[in-house]
Design a protein around this motif. Structure first.
Motif, PDB file in Angstrom:
ATOM      1  N   UNK A   2      54.142  50.008  27.651  1.00  0.00           N
ATOM      2  CA  UNK A   2      54.646  48.736  27.160  1.00  0.00           C
ATOM      3  C   UNK A   2      54.081  48.442  25.774  1.00  0.00           C
ATOM      4  N   UNK A  19      44.422  45.583  30.364  1.00  0.00           N
ATOM      5  CA  UNK A  19      44.106  46.884  30.965  1.00  0.00           C
ATOM      6  C   UNK A  19      43.954  47.992  29.948  1.00  0.00           C
ATOM      7  N   UNK A  52      39.415  45.670  34.119  1.00  0.00           N
ATOM      8  CA  UNK A  52      39.749  47.060  33.792  1.00  0.00           C
ATOM      9  C   UNK A  52      39.020  47.544  32.541  1.00  0.00           C
TER      10      UNK A  52
ATOM     11  N   UNK B   2      41.231  52.016  30.426  1.00  0.00           N
ATOM     12  CA  UNK B   2      40.749  52.108  31.786  1.00  0.00           C
ATOM     13  C   UNK B   2      41.296  53.363  32.463  1.00  0.00           C
ATOM     14  N   UNK B   3      40.666  53.735  33.554  1.00  0.00           N
ATOM     15  CA  UNK B   3      41.169  54.854  34.332  1.00  0.00           C
ATOM     16  C   UNK B   3      41.762  54.372  35.647  1.00  0.00           C
ATOM     17  N   UNK B   4      41.616  53.100  35.925  1.00  0.00           N
ATOM     18  CA  UNK B   4      42.128  52.550  37.185  1.00  0.00           C
ATOM     19  C   UNK B   4      42.896  51.267  36.934  1.00  0.00           C
ATOM     20  N   UNK B   5      43.914  51.062  37.741  1.00  0.00           N
ATOM     21  CA  UNK B   5      44.680  49.815  37.659  1.00  0.00           C
ATOM     22  C   UNK B   5      43.950  48.778  38.499  1.00  0.00           C
ATOM     23  N   UNK B   6      43.606  47.623  37.927  1.00  0.00           N
ATOM     24  CA  UNK B   6      42.873  46.630  38.723  1.00  0.00           C
ATOM     25  C   UNK B   6      43.722  46.012  39.838  1.00  0.00           C
ATOM     26  N   UNK B   8      43.859  42.638  41.926  1.00  0.00           N
ATOM     27  CA  UNK B   8      43.320  41.282  41.942  1.00  0.00           C
ATOM     28  C   UNK B   8      43.626  40.616  43.275  1.00  0.00           C
ATOM     29  N   UNK B   9      42.766  39.680  43.669  1.00  0.00           N
ATOM     30  CA  UNK B   9      42.929  39.019  44.956  1.00  0.00           C
ATOM     31  C   UNK B   9      43.162  37.522  44.754  1.00  0.00           C
ATOM     32  N   UNK B  15      47.225  41.391  44.062  1.00  0.00           N
ATOM     33  CA  UNK B  15      48.156  41.456  42.932  1.00  0.00           C
ATOM     34  C   UNK B  15      47.819  42.656  42.057  1.00  0.00           C
ATOM     35  N   UNK B  17      49.220  44.537  38.550  1.00  0.00           N
ATOM     36  CA  UNK B  17      50.104  44.466  37.394  1.00  0.00           C
ATOM     37  C   UNK B  17      50.112  45.837  36.729  1.00  0.00           C
ATOM     38  N   UNK B  18      51.261  46.484  36.775  1.00  0.00           N
ATOM     39  CA  UNK B  18      51.337  47.837  36.203  1.00  0.00           C
ATOM     40  C   UNK B  18      51.831  47.736  34.774  1.00  0.00           C
ATOM     41  N   UNK B  19      51.016  48.219  33.846  1.00  0.00           N
ATOM     42  CA  UNK B  19      51.326  48.016  32.428  1.00  0.00           C
ATOM     43  C   UNK B  19      51.464  49.311  31.656  1.00  0.00           C
ATOM     44  N   UNK B  49      53.564  43.658  40.010  1.00  0.00           N
ATOM     45  CA  UNK B  49      54.329  43.171  38.856  1.00  0.00           C
ATOM     46  C   UNK B  49      54.649  44.338  37.929  1.00  0.00           C
TER      47      UNK B  49
END
Lengths: 125, 125
Positions: A2, A19, A52, B2-6, B8-9, B15, B17-19, B49
Motif C-alpha cells: 500500500x 507496521x 510492530x 516488522x517481521x510480524x503482523x500485529x 490487536x485485542x 483485530x 490490519x494487513x498493510x 482489515x
C-alpha cells in the motif's frame, strides 16, 4: 503493497496501526487522512499502535508528536499504544521523551484512557 | 520494518490490519500468533482489515480462508472488512469468491456482525 496507512474507525475513536517504516510522503498522507477523518467522523480520540515497530527514532518520534498536536487542535486526544520495552529503553537513552504524547500499554488500555479523558472534558463547565 | 503482523485485542475481538504483501513465513507467523491469541484471550471474533490492499490474489484469498477455518475451530468467527470495490470486482472476475469468509463494509459493521453472531451462538440450546 500500500501507499497509505489505513485509518480505522471504532465509534468516536480512530485507530492507526503503524507496521512499516514510513517515508516522508506517507507521513504527510497519514496526517492528512487522519485530520480529515477526525473532522468527518467527529472523532474524540486517536489510538496509534506501534507494537510492530522495532525501532522508533527521532523521525518517528516527531511524527507521533505532530499527529498528537494536529489531533488536539481538532478536538481529539492521541494515545500511542503497544510500545515495545526495548523501544522505550532506547527512546530514554536517546533522550527522546515523546513530549506531549500520551502512551498506554496496549489498545484496550488506550481506549479506556481516551474514554476517561473524554468524560473529563465533557464534565468541564 | 516488522517481521510480524500485529494482532490487536478489543474486548473479545481480535483485530488484524494487513498493510503489506505478506511472504509465506509471515502468513504462517500470523496464523500462529492469531491462534494463540484466540485461545489466550478467549476471543469470540476476528476482524481482518484489508483496506490497505490494492490487490487480493489467490494467495491472499487462501490465507483469509485458512485463517477463518482455524479461527472457527477455536470458537471464533472471522469477518474480513474494508475490501476495496476494485478488489471485489477483480476477485469475482478471477472466480475467487472467498468461500467460507464473511465480509463487511468496514470495521464498525464487522464488529456489529460479530456481536450479532456471538449473540446468536449463545442463544442456541
Amino acid at each position: 503493497m500500500t501507499d497509505r496507512v489505513p485509518v480505522l474507525k471504532i465509534g468516536e475513536i480512530l485507530l492507526v496501526s503503524i507496521q512499516i517504516d514510513l517515508e516522508d510522503e506517507m507521513v504527510l498522507d497519514l496526517q492528512e487522512d487522519l485530520s480529515q477523518k477526525i473532522v468527518s467522523a467527529g472523532a474524540k480520540g486517536v489510538v496509534i499502535d506501534i507494537s510492530a515497530l522495532e525501532i522508533v527514532d527521532s523521525f518517528v518520534g516527531r511524527m507521533l508528536a505532530t499527529i498528537a498536536s494536529i489531533s488536539r487542535m481538532l478536538g481529539a486526544e492521541t494515545v500511542v499504544v503497544g510500545m515495545r520495552p526495548a523501544v522505550a529503553m532506547t527512546l530514554v537513552e536517546l533522550g527522546l521523551s515523546l513530549q506531549g504524547v500520551r502512551t498506554a500499554l496496549n489498545l484496550e488500555r488506550g481506549l479506556k484512557l481516551l474514554r476517561r479523558l473524554s468524560t473529563a472534558h465533557s464534565a468541564r463547565p
